[in-house]
Design a protein around this motif. Structure first.
Motif, PDB file in Angstrom:
ATOM      1  N   TRP A  28       0.820  -1.204   0.000  1.00 35.02           N
ATOM      2  CA  TRP A  28       0.000   0.000   0.000  1.00 35.02           C
ATOM      3  C   TRP A  28       0.860   1.262   0.000  1.00 35.02           C
ATOM      4  CZ3 TRP A  28      -5.065   0.509  -0.860  1.00 35.02           C
ATOM      5  CH2 TRP A  28      -5.886  -0.617  -0.700  1.00 35.02           C
ATOM      6  N   LEU A  29       2.077   1.166   0.515  1.00 36.10           N
ATOM      7  CA  LEU A  29       2.977   2.325   0.590  1.00 36.10           C
ATOM      8  C   LEU A  29       4.143   2.152  -0.383  1.00 36.10           C
ATOM      9  CD1 LEU A  29       3.062   2.896   4.457  1.00 36.10           C
ATOM     10  CD2 LEU A  29       1.711   4.141   2.748  1.00 36.10           C
ATOM     11  N   ALA A  30       3.839   1.716  -1.590  1.00 40.93           N
ATOM     12  CA  ALA A  30       4.889   1.463  -2.582  1.00 40.93           C
ATOM     13  C   ALA A  30       5.691   2.715  -2.886  1.00 40.93           C
ATOM     14  CB  ALA A  30       4.264   0.920  -3.868  1.00 40.93           C
ATOM     15  N   TRP A  31       5.031   3.881  -2.861  1.00 39.67           N
ATOM     16  CA  TRP A  31       5.754   5.123  -3.150  1.00 39.67           C
ATOM     17  C   TRP A  31       6.785   5.409  -2.059  1.00 39.67           C
ATOM     18  CZ3 TRP A  31       5.118   8.713   0.713  1.00 39.67           C
ATOM     19  CH2 TRP A  31       4.005   8.556   1.544  1.00 39.67           C
ATOM     20  N   LYS A  32       6.453   5.087  -0.814  1.00 33.45           N
ATOM     21  CA  LYS A  32       7.403   5.270   0.289  1.00 33.45           C
ATOM     22  C   LYS A  32       8.521   4.227   0.222  1.00 33.45           C
ATOM     23  CE  LYS A  32       7.648   5.641   5.342  1.00 33.45           C
ATOM     24  NZ  LYS A  32       8.685   4.602   5.493  1.00 33.45           N
ATOM     25  N   SER A  33       8.149   2.991  -0.069  1.00 37.59           N
ATOM     26  CA  SER A  33       9.161   1.936  -0.204  1.00 37.59           C
ATOM     27  C   SER A  33      10.128   2.252  -1.337  1.00 37.59           C
ATOM     28  CB  SER A  33       8.468   0.588  -0.467  1.00 37.59           C
ATOM     29  OG  SER A  33       7.579   0.259   0.588  1.00 37.59           O
ATOM     30  N   ALA A  34       9.619   2.888  -2.396  1.00 38.38           N
ATOM     31  CA  ALA A  34      10.480   3.257  -3.520  1.00 38.38           C
ATOM     32  C   ALA A  34      11.495   4.315  -3.119  1.00 38.38           C
ATOM     33  CB  ALA A  34       9.630   3.759  -4.686  1.00 38.38           C
ATOM     34  N   GLN A  35      11.098   5.225  -2.240  1.00 34.14           N
ATOM     35  CA  GLN A  35      12.040   6.224  -1.723  1.00 34.14           C
ATOM     36  C   GLN A  35      13.189   5.541  -0.989  1.00 34.14           C
ATOM     37  OE1 GLN A  35      12.165   9.563  -1.896  1.00 34.14           O
ATOM     38  NE2 GLN A  35      10.148  10.246  -2.552  1.00 34.14           N
ATOM     39  N   GLU A  36      12.863   4.535  -0.217  1.00 32.05           N
ATOM     40  CA  GLU A  36      13.882   3.825   0.547  1.00 32.05           C
ATOM     41  C   GLU A  36      14.770   2.978  -0.372  1.00 32.05           C
ATOM     42  OE1 GLU A  36      11.633   1.601   3.348  1.00 32.05           O
ATOM     43  OE2 GLU A  36      10.951   3.370   4.474  1.00 32.05           O
ATOM     44  N   ALA A  37      14.139   2.299  -1.344  1.00 32.31           N
ATOM     45  CA  ALA A  37      14.907   1.426  -2.228  1.00 32.31           C
ATOM     46  C   ALA A  37      15.763   2.213  -3.219  1.00 32.31           C
ATOM     47  CB  ALA A  37      13.948   0.501  -2.995  1.00 32.31           C
ATOM     48  N   GLY A  38      15.226   3.316  -3.713  1.00 38.46           N
ATOM     49  CA  GLY A  38      15.940   4.071  -4.739  1.00 38.46           C
ATOM     50  C   GLY A  38      16.962   5.051  -4.199  1.00 38.46           C
ATOM     51  N   TRP A  39      16.699   5.636  -3.021  1.00 39.21           N
ATOM     52  CA  TRP A  39      17.566   6.694  -2.510  1.00 39.21           C
ATOM     53  C   TRP A  39      17.959   6.504  -1.038  1.00 39.21           C
ATOM     54  CZ3 TRP A  39      13.450   7.410  -5.752  1.00 39.21           C
ATOM     55  CH2 TRP A  39      13.743   7.941  -7.020  1.00 39.21           C
ATOM     56  N   GLY A  40      17.547   5.417  -0.435  1.00 42.65           N
ATOM     57  CA  GLY A  40      17.902   5.176   0.965  1.00 42.65           C
ATOM     58  C   GLY A  40      17.295   6.168   1.929  1.00 42.65           C
ATOM     59  N   ARG A  41      16.113   6.691   1.591  1.00 44.42           N
ATOM     60  CA  ARG A  41      15.482   7.720   2.419  1.00 44.42           C
ATOM     61  C   ARG A  41      14.629   7.064   3.504  1.00 44.42           C
ATOM     62  NH1 ARG A  41      13.725  12.802  -1.310  1.00 44.42           N
ATOM     63  NH2 ARG A  41      13.682  13.735   0.757  1.00 44.42           N
ATOM     64  N   GLU A  42      15.287   6.660   4.571  1.00 43.71           N
ATOM     65  CA  GLU A  42      14.605   6.059   5.710  1.00 43.71           C
ATOM     66  C   GLU A  42      14.429   7.095   6.815  1.00 43.71           C
ATOM     67  OE1 GLU A  42      17.001   2.765   6.795  1.00 43.71           O
ATOM     68  OE2 GLU A  42      16.487   1.580   5.015  1.00 43.71           O
ATOM     69  N   LEU A  43      13.454   6.860   7.670  1.00 39.48           N
ATOM     70  CA  LEU A  43      13.156   7.783   8.765  1.00 39.48           C
ATOM     71  C   LEU A  43      14.220   7.666   9.850  1.00 39.48           C
ATOM     72  CD1 LEU A  43      11.030   9.811   9.840  1.00 39.48           C
ATOM     73  CD2 LEU A  43       9.967   7.879  11.032  1.00 39.48           C
ATOM     74  N   VAL A  44      14.828   8.790  10.220  1.00 37.01           N
ATOM     75  CA  VAL A  44      15.830   8.827  11.291  1.00 37.01           C
ATOM     76  C   VAL A  44      15.549  10.044  12.166  1.00 37.01           C
ATOM     77  CG1 VAL A  44      17.587   7.712   9.846  1.00 37.01           C
ATOM     78  CG2 VAL A  44      17.482  10.210   9.958  1.00 37.01           C
ATOM     79  N   TRP A  45      16.253  10.125  13.297  1.00 36.83           N
ATOM     80  CA  TRP A  45      16.140  11.309  14.134  1.00 36.83           C
ATOM     81  C   TRP A  45      16.742  12.510  13.399  1.00 36.83           C
ATOM     82  CZ3 TRP A  45      12.890  11.013  17.920  1.00 36.83           C
ATOM     83  CH2 TRP A  45      12.708   9.819  18.598  1.00 36.83           C
ATOM     84  N   PRO A  46      16.177  13.703  13.577  1.00 34.98           N
ATOM     85  CA  PRO A  46      16.666  14.871  12.824  1.00 34.98           C
ATOM     86  C   PRO A  46      18.139  15.181  13.050  1.00 34.98           C
ATOM     87  CG  PRO A  46      15.092  15.521  14.540  1.00 34.98           C
ATOM     88  CD  PRO A  46      15.010  14.042  14.412  1.00 34.98           C
ATOM     89  N   TRP A  47      18.638  14.932  14.268  1.00 32.68           N
ATOM     90  CA  TRP A  47      20.054  15.217  14.522  1.00 32.68           C
ATOM     91  C   TRP A  47      20.968  14.228  13.792  1.00 32.68           C
ATOM     92  CZ3 TRP A  47      16.360  14.713  18.392  1.00 32.68           C
ATOM     93  CH2 TRP A  47      16.224  13.443  18.957  1.00 32.68           C
ATOM     94  N   ASP A  48      20.484  13.000  13.580  1.00 32.82           N
ATOM     95  CA  ASP A  48      21.264  12.040  12.800  1.00 32.82           C
ATOM     96  C   ASP A  48      21.322  12.453  11.329  1.00 32.82           C
ATOM     97  OD1 ASP A  48      21.801  10.435  15.001  1.00 32.82           O
ATOM     98  OD2 ASP A  48      19.994   9.229  14.716  1.00 32.82           O
ATOM     99  N   ALA A  49      20.187  12.913  10.796  1.00 35.13           N
ATOM    100  CA  ALA A  49      20.159  13.387   9.415  1.00 35.13           C
ATOM    101  C   ALA A  49      21.100  14.573   9.228  1.00 35.13           C
ATOM    102  CB  ALA A  49      18.732  13.773   9.016  1.00 35.13           C
ATOM    103  N   TRP A  50      21.079  15.503  10.189  1.00 35.94           N
ATOM    104  CA  TRP A  50      21.973  16.673  10.133  1.00 35.94           C
ATOM    105  C   TRP A  50      23.431  16.238  10.169  1.00 35.94           C
ATOM    106  CZ3 TRP A  50      22.197  21.843   9.378  1.00 35.94           C
ATOM    107  CH2 TRP A  50      23.351  22.496   9.807  1.00 35.94           C
ATOM    108  N   THR A  51      23.774  15.309  11.055  1.00 41.27           N
ATOM    109  CA  THR A  51      25.165  14.877  11.203  1.00 41.27           C
ATOM    110  C   THR A  51      25.693  14.239   9.922  1.00 41.27           C
ATOM    111  OG1 THR A  51      24.866  14.507  13.583  1.00 41.27           O
ATOM    112  CG2 THR A  51      26.732  13.408  12.525  1.00 41.27           C
ATOM    113  N   ILE A  52      24.898  13.356   9.335  1.00 43.92           N
ATOM    114  CA  ILE A  52      25.327  12.679   8.108  1.00 43.92           C
ATOM    115  C   ILE A  52      25.510  13.680   6.973  1.00 43.92           C
ATOM    116  CG2 ILE A  52      24.616  11.032   6.332  1.00 43.92           C
ATOM    117  CD1 ILE A  52      23.204   9.471   8.581  1.00 43.92           C
TER     118      ILE A  52
END
Length: 354
Positions: A220-244
């Motif tokens: 049902w969330l194929a568009w979200k799964s595609a974000q993860e599969a195509g670009w590695g866009r997984e949900l993380v804490w905002p400070w982890d995203a900033w650090t990376i």
């Protein structure tokens, strides 16, 4: 003597800036080569979907990231291709026409807020990553639905607002954030409850798109799964995203430049959100804040500056500031304009620019 027309001024700024940009980038290459240069990154993926569907080109390894792109742009692209044989040219035409619609609506929205409409349009077209309003990307098409939807809501035309917002939801997941902001605007403006059912309409395209991919993949969330599969866009804490993102931006070489743009985009995003909250523009803050939250809790910042193109409250706010202090738009143009040209050149050379 001609009376001032926000729509005419918007079209002059939009068409004049696009003509200048296209002419500048056309120099030194053949027309065929030129069109091919515009088929970079997502522009090529939209063509793939329009031509072959979400399974991709037959005989090639399927691209797991394709379902991340909503069907609005591929469908319009396919329709235009019926009369324009070249896919790249079709994408440029879609963005040109959709951009004209969006800029007229933006100018009228700015005027409704007491600002100069042309200043809002100029601020947008000179933004450093405004090349994506010209390329065969979905930004212009989304804005062609989203800004008129917001304008209709401000004028309390909720049926039109809902239908236009549904169009925006067909183009990008950002339509979901627009739909949420419309709910807040509806509540804030004290509308009668009998009009509330219209607020469901913008969510229907997402439901239909999710069901479509469920029938294909069982997800049902194929568009979200595609974000993860195509670009590695997984949900993380905002400070982890900033650090990376910060670590990547502080590296050396060509790869660091896009991440530095992402950092700059994050700063602008936070500043814009704070600005709207200080002004108590609650509905616009919801639209901007939800996008900022989604982008800044991804595994790393990706396409954050490009997403700012969709933040029409930001362009209206800049226009309001420039209306009171005309020197603001001059300084903005002198700083942002050259960066926009540089990023356009980067994009056409195949570098990641947004």
């Amino acid at each position: 003597m001609l009376t001032r027309s926000p729509a005419r001024d918007a079209l002059v700024v939009w068409l004049g800036s696009r003509a200048g940009l296209l002419l500048m980038t056309l120099l030194g290459v053949s027309f065929g080569q030129y069109l091919h240069r515009w088929r970079q990154w997502d522009a090529g993926l939209f063509v793939t979907i329009a031509e072959y569907g979400y399974d991709g080109e037959p005989g090639r390894q399927p691209d797991a990231g394709l379902p991340a792109f909503f069907p609005g742009m591929p469908l319009v692209l396919r329709a235009v291709h019926l009369v324009v044989p070249d896919w790249s040219a079709a994408g440029l035409i879609v963005s040109l026409v959709a951009g004209a619609v969006a800029m007229v609506a933006l100018a009228r929205l700015a005027e409704l807020e007491g600002a100069r409409g042309w200043a809002a349009v100029l601020a947008l077209v000179l933004f450093p990553v405004a090349v994506f309003l010209t390329a065969g990307y979905s930004e212009s098409l989304f804005l062609a639905f989203a800004i008129p939807a917001w304008l209709a809501a401000r004028r309390e035309r909720w049926a039109a607002a809902a239908v236009l917002a549904a169009g925006a939801s067909c183009v990008r997941i950002t339509g979901l954030f627009l739909a949420a902001a419309l709910i807040v605007e509806f509540w804030r403006s004290g509308q009668p409850v009998r009009r509330a059912p219209w607020l469901v309409v913008p969510f229907l395209p997402l439901a239909a798109y999710s069901f479509y991919h469920f029938t294909r993949t069982g997800d049902w969330l194929a568009w979200k799964s595609a974000q993860e599969a195509g670009w590695g866009r997984e949900l993380v804490w905002p400070w982890d995203a900033w650090t990376i993102t910060w670590q990547a931006a502080m590296g050396e070489g060509e790869a660091a430049a896009p991440f530095r743009m992402e950092i700059a985009g994050a700063v602008v995003a936070v500043a814009a959100l704070v600005w709207l909250l200080v002004l108590r523009r609650w509905s616009e803050a919801v639209y901007v804040g939800l996008q900022a939250a989604a982008l800044m809790t991804s595994a790393y910042y990706l396409s954050l500056p490009r997403s700012l193109l969709l933040w029409f409250p930001l362009w209206v706010a800049i226009a309001g500031l420039a209306t009171r202090r005309p020197w603001v738009i001059v300084v903005y143009a002198l700083v942002s304009g050259p960066l926009m040209v540089l990023n356009t050149v980067r994009f056409l050379s195949g570098a990641w620019a947004g």
